[in-house]
Structures are given as structure tokens and as C-alpha cells.
Design a protein around this motif. Structure first.
Motif, PDB file in Angstrom:
ATOM      1  N   GLN A   1       8.418  18.554  17.731  1.00 57.93           N
ATOM      2  CA  GLN A   1       8.547  17.541  16.689  1.00 57.93           C
ATOM      3  C   GLN A   1       8.439  16.144  17.304  1.00 57.93           C
ATOM      4  N   TRP A   2       7.250  15.632  17.339  1.00 55.50           N
ATOM      5  CA  TRP A   2       7.049  14.295  17.876  1.00 55.50           C
ATOM      6  C   TRP A   2       6.022  13.559  17.019  1.00 55.50           C
ATOM      7  N   THR A   3       6.009  12.248  17.163  1.00 57.38           N
ATOM      8  CA  THR A   3       5.158  11.388  16.341  1.00 57.38           C
ATOM      9  C   THR A   3       4.372  10.445  17.238  1.00 57.38           C
ATOM     10  N   VAL A   4       3.107  10.276  16.938  1.00 57.96           N
ATOM     11  CA  VAL A   4       2.283   9.351  17.706  1.00 57.96           C
ATOM     12  C   VAL A   4       2.150   8.031  16.942  1.00 57.96           C
ATOM     13  N   GLN A   5       2.140   6.941  17.684  1.00 59.64           N
ATOM     14  CA  GLN A   5       1.985   5.610  17.084  1.00 59.64           C
ATOM     15  C   GLN A   5       0.762   4.936  17.665  1.00 59.64           C
ATOM     16  N   HIS A   6      -0.070   4.390  16.782  1.00 55.49           N
ATOM     17  CA  HIS A   6      -1.139   3.474  17.194  1.00 55.49           C
ATOM     18  C   HIS A   6      -1.303   2.447  16.084  1.00 55.49           C
ATOM     19  N   TYR A   7      -1.779   1.259  16.454  1.00 58.43           N
ATOM     20  CA  TYR A   7      -1.819   0.179  15.472  1.00 58.43           C
ATOM     21  C   TYR A   7      -3.070   0.303  14.604  1.00 58.43           C
ATOM     22  N   ASN A   8      -3.254  -0.622  13.665  1.00 58.68           N
ATOM     23  CA  ASN A   8      -4.297  -0.490  12.643  1.00 58.68           C
ATOM     24  C   ASN A   8      -5.653  -1.025  13.090  1.00 58.68           C
ATOM     25  N   ASP A   9      -6.067  -0.655  14.284  1.00 57.58           N
ATOM     26  CA  ASP A   9      -7.411  -0.985  14.732  1.00 57.58           C
ATOM     27  C   ASP A   9      -8.410  -0.143  13.928  1.00 57.58           C
ATOM     28  N   PRO A  10      -9.601  -0.673  13.630  1.00 58.86           N
ATOM     29  CA  PRO A  10     -10.566   0.096  12.827  1.00 58.86           C
ATOM     30  C   PRO A  10     -10.864   1.493  13.358  1.00 58.86           C
ATOM     31  N   LYS A  11     -10.936   1.644  14.686  1.00 59.07           N
ATOM     32  CA  LYS A  11     -11.222   2.981  15.227  1.00 59.07           C
ATOM     33  C   LYS A  11     -10.023   3.916  15.073  1.00 59.07           C
ATOM     34  N   HIS A  12      -8.814   3.347  14.954  1.00 65.16           N
ATOM     35  CA  HIS A  12      -7.625   4.177  14.756  1.00 65.16           C
ATOM     36  C   HIS A  12      -7.518   4.653  13.308  1.00 65.16           C
ATOM     37  N   THR A  13      -7.995   3.826  12.374  1.00 65.19           N
ATOM     38  CA  THR A  13      -7.859   4.146  10.949  1.00 65.19           C
ATOM     39  C   THR A  13      -9.136   4.732  10.360  1.00 65.19           C
ATOM     40  N   ALA A  14     -10.128   5.029  11.206  1.00 67.73           N
ATOM     41  CA  ALA A  14     -11.369   5.636  10.716  1.00 67.73           C
ATOM     42  C   ALA A  14     -11.080   6.998  10.085  1.00 67.73           C
ATOM     43  N   LYS A  15     -11.878   7.377   9.090  1.00 66.25           N
ATOM     44  CA  LYS A  15     -11.653   8.641   8.375  1.00 66.25           C
ATOM     45  C   LYS A  15     -11.727   9.844   9.307  1.00 66.25           C
ATOM     46  N   VAL A  16     -12.692   9.815  10.240  1.00 66.54           N
ATOM     47  CA  VAL A  16     -12.838  10.973  11.142  1.00 66.54           C
ATOM     48  C   VAL A  16     -11.630  11.100  12.064  1.00 66.54           C
ATOM     49  N   VAL A  17     -11.028   9.950  12.454  1.00 67.28           N
ATOM     50  CA  VAL A  17      -9.833   9.987  13.302  1.00 67.28           C
ATOM     51  C   VAL A  17      -8.643  10.518  12.509  1.00 67.28           C
ATOM     52  N   LYS A  18      -8.481  10.043  11.277  1.00 71.43           N
ATOM     53  CA  LYS A  18      -7.393  10.541  10.430  1.00 71.43           C
ATOM     54  C   LYS A  18      -7.524  12.042  10.179  1.00 71.43           C
ATOM     55  N   LYS A  19      -8.759  12.477   9.946  1.00 70.79           N
ATOM     56  CA  LYS A  19      -8.983  13.902   9.702  1.00 70.79           C
ATOM     57  C   LYS A  19      -8.658  14.723  10.946  1.00 70.79           C
ATOM     58  N   TRP A  20      -9.059  14.217  12.116  1.00 73.68           N
ATOM     59  CA  TRP A  20      -8.782  14.953  13.356  1.00 73.68           C
ATOM     60  C   TRP A  20      -7.277  15.080  13.570  1.00 73.68           C
ATOM     61  N   LEU A  21      -6.534  14.004  13.350  1.00 69.77           N
ATOM     62  CA  LEU A  21      -5.083  14.030  13.516  1.00 69.77           C
ATOM     63  C   LEU A  21      -4.433  14.999  12.524  1.00 69.77           C
ATOM     64  N   ALA A  22      -4.944  15.003  11.280  1.00 75.06           N
ATOM     65  CA  ALA A  22      -4.399  15.917  10.272  1.00 75.06           C
ATOM     66  C   ALA A  22      -4.703  17.366  10.625  1.00 75.06           C
ATOM     67  N   ASP A  23      -5.936  17.630  11.086  1.00 73.04           N
ATOM     68  CA  ASP A  23      -6.307  18.992  11.457  1.00 73.04           C
ATOM     69  C   ASP A  23      -5.472  19.514  12.624  1.00 73.04           C
ATOM     70  N   LYS A  24      -5.058  18.596  13.534  1.00 72.62           N
ATOM     71  CA  LYS A  24      -4.254  18.983  14.694  1.00 72.62           C
ATOM     72  C   LYS A  24      -2.752  18.969  14.390  1.00 72.62           C
ATOM     73  N   ASN A  25      -2.409  18.678  13.108  1.00 75.74           N
ATOM     74  CA  ASN A  25      -0.999  18.617  12.677  1.00 75.74           C
ATOM     75  C   ASN A  25      -0.175  17.653  13.541  1.00 75.74           C
ATOM     76  N   ILE A  26      -0.767  16.489  13.807  1.00 71.02           N
ATOM     77  CA  ILE A  26      -0.075  15.461  14.587  1.00 71.02           C
ATOM     78  C   ILE A  26       0.465  14.400  13.644  1.00 71.02           C
ATOM     79  N   ASN A  27       1.772  14.200  13.654  1.00 69.03           N
ATOM     80  CA  ASN A  27       2.402  13.181  12.817  1.00 69.03           C
ATOM     81  C   ASN A  27       2.054  11.790  13.352  1.00 69.03           C
ATOM     82  N   VAL A  28       1.797  10.868  12.421  1.00 68.76           N
ATOM     83  CA  VAL A  28       1.443   9.497  12.788  1.00 68.76           C
ATOM     84  C   VAL A  28       2.461   8.548  12.184  1.00 68.76           C
ATOM     85  N   LEU A  29       2.989   7.642  12.997  1.00 71.02           N
ATOM     86  CA  LEU A  29       3.935   6.635  12.521  1.00 71.02           C
ATOM     87  C   LEU A  29       3.173   5.567  11.775  1.00 71.02           C
ATOM     88  N   GLN A  30       3.472   5.437  10.475  1.00 69.14           N
ATOM     89  CA  GLN A  30       2.746   4.479   9.659  1.00 69.14           C
ATOM     90  C   GLN A  30       3.183   3.054   9.942  1.00 69.14           C
TER      91      GLN A  30
END
Length: 225
Positions: A196-225
């Protein structure tokens, strides 16, 4: 003996010795100059005092400011924040006020940094009191720019640092996904974050790209909003 017989003391009395060149009024003027402009030099202070300063040296100005609590320091470098950045950061802080220590211990913080190889290295000094390092007038705003540099991606948690990776060229979303895939889970395991851990990254365009969000969701990685 005469001092003892006359004044019943052997201590030096007030008024004895050489009179100071800097009067209380002049000292207050020096302090006002520094409060008005913390980057002012002792030479400029003497010029502003003009004839009121009399025949005093720059060392005398320094000693006077030291007595008043001001010392020459290098200004802190801080990110150049716009009003919207300040509001967003304040909202983030308010939204997480109730989080306990266990929550923050489970966060894996990640970011990129650029090290300039040929930057502006002039040494600047300011006059400030202790505890005023991050006053906006005592800092140097910094912005990212191109030129000879090295870029790194890294992460850390309360338990220590994770992996540190050299970024080749300009990082894009595809390269960012590759870095996450090769390092994010490995770093979490190395730091003992458990399941149970959470990853944090700021709102850089490459961090908020759809493909990045999808990859994080597919890997079941929690992201700190």
C-alpha cells in the motif's frame, strides 16, 4: 585610586574613551537603507548617507549592521511562482492537513531535475536577519532554460532515496513511462513501502498525459492528486 576615592568604583565610567563615529541616528539610517533594499552594498550605503556619514569606513558600516542583527548572506534560490501556482500549492496543503505520519511514510515522491553545466555563477550577497532567508526580497527566482545541462529522474520516501536515472535528451511521455516501468516498483520495494503505497509527481504535461494515466491505472499504482 582617585577614581575609587571619588566615585567608589574602579570601573570605567560612561563618557570615557573615544566617542563612536556612528550615532544612534546614523545607525538607524543604515538599517533603513538595508530594509528598503536588502541587496544594497556598504559602498552604496555610504554614498546614500552622503555627508551625514562623516569619515567612516565600510567596515564600520558592516559592524553597525551586524550589531543591528543584519549579516551578509547568499540569497536562497526559489522557483519563480505565479499566483495560480501559489493558490494550487496552498489548496494541496489544506487538503492534506489531516494526514497522519503513516500516510506520508507510504508516499514515494518523484521528480526530475536539471543541473546546469554552464550557468550563471556570480556570487550575490544580501543583508538579512536570521530566519528571513525565504522572504521573497531575499531570494533569487529561478526558471528552467536550455543550454549545457544534465537531467535526472529520481524518487525518495521517508525511508530514503530510491533509484536515480539519467535522462537522455528531452523527456517525453513515452520515455517517462519507460522510466516508471523500470524504476518505480523497484524503488518502492527497496524502500520497504509494502503493498500500500502512493506515488507523487507534479502536474507536468508528460505526467498528466492520457497514456501515462492509463499505464498507472493498469499497474494499479495509486497517485497522490
Amino acid at each position: 585610586m582617585r577614581l575609587l576615592k571619588t566615585f567608589r568604583t574602579v570601573k570605567n565610567l560612561r563618557g570615557r574613551g573615544r566617542k563612536p563615529k556612528v550615532t544612534p541616528v546614523l545607525a538607524r539610517r543604515m538599517v533603513r537603507e538595508v530594509k528598503k533594499n536588502s541587496r544594497i552594498t556598504t559602498k552604496a550605503i555610504l554614498m546614500n548617507l552622503d555627508s551625514a556619514g562623516g569619515n567612516i569606513s565600510r567596515q564600520t558600516v558592516q559592524r553597525t549592521l551586524h550589531t543591528a542583527g543584519f549579516h551578509g548572506r547568499r540569497p536562497m534560490r526559489t522557483p519563480l511562482l505565479q499566483i495560480r501556482h501559489t493558490k494550487t500549492r496552498l489548496a494541496f496543503a489544506n487538503a492534506h492537513l489531516d494526514k497522519d505520519e503513516d500516510f506520508w511514510s507510504s508516499v514515494l515522491w518523484s521528480d526530475e531535475t536539471k543541473i546546469e553545466l554552464f550557468g550563471h555563477n556570480d556570487v550575490a550577497f544580501i543583508w538579512r536577519k536570521n530566519g528571513e532567508a525565504f522572504n521573497p526580497k531575499n531570494t533569487i527566482p529561478t526558471v528552467k532554460h536550455c543550454g549545457g545541462n544534465l537531467m535526472f529522474w529520481g524518487c525518495f520516501s521517508a525511508g530514503g532515496p530510491g533509484n536515480l536515472i539519467t535522462v537522455n535528451g528531452t523527456m517525453k511521455k513515452e520515455q517517462y513511462i519507460k522510466i516508471l516501468n523500470n524504476n518505480i516498483r523497484q524503488s518502492a520495494e527497496k524502500l520497504g513501502l509494502g503493498h500500500q503505497w502512493t506515488v507523487q509527481h507534479y502536474n507536468d504535461p508528460k505526467h498528466t498525459a492520457k497514456v501515462v494515466k492509463k499505464w498507472l491505472a493498469d499497474k494499479n499504482i495509486n497517485v497522490l492528486q
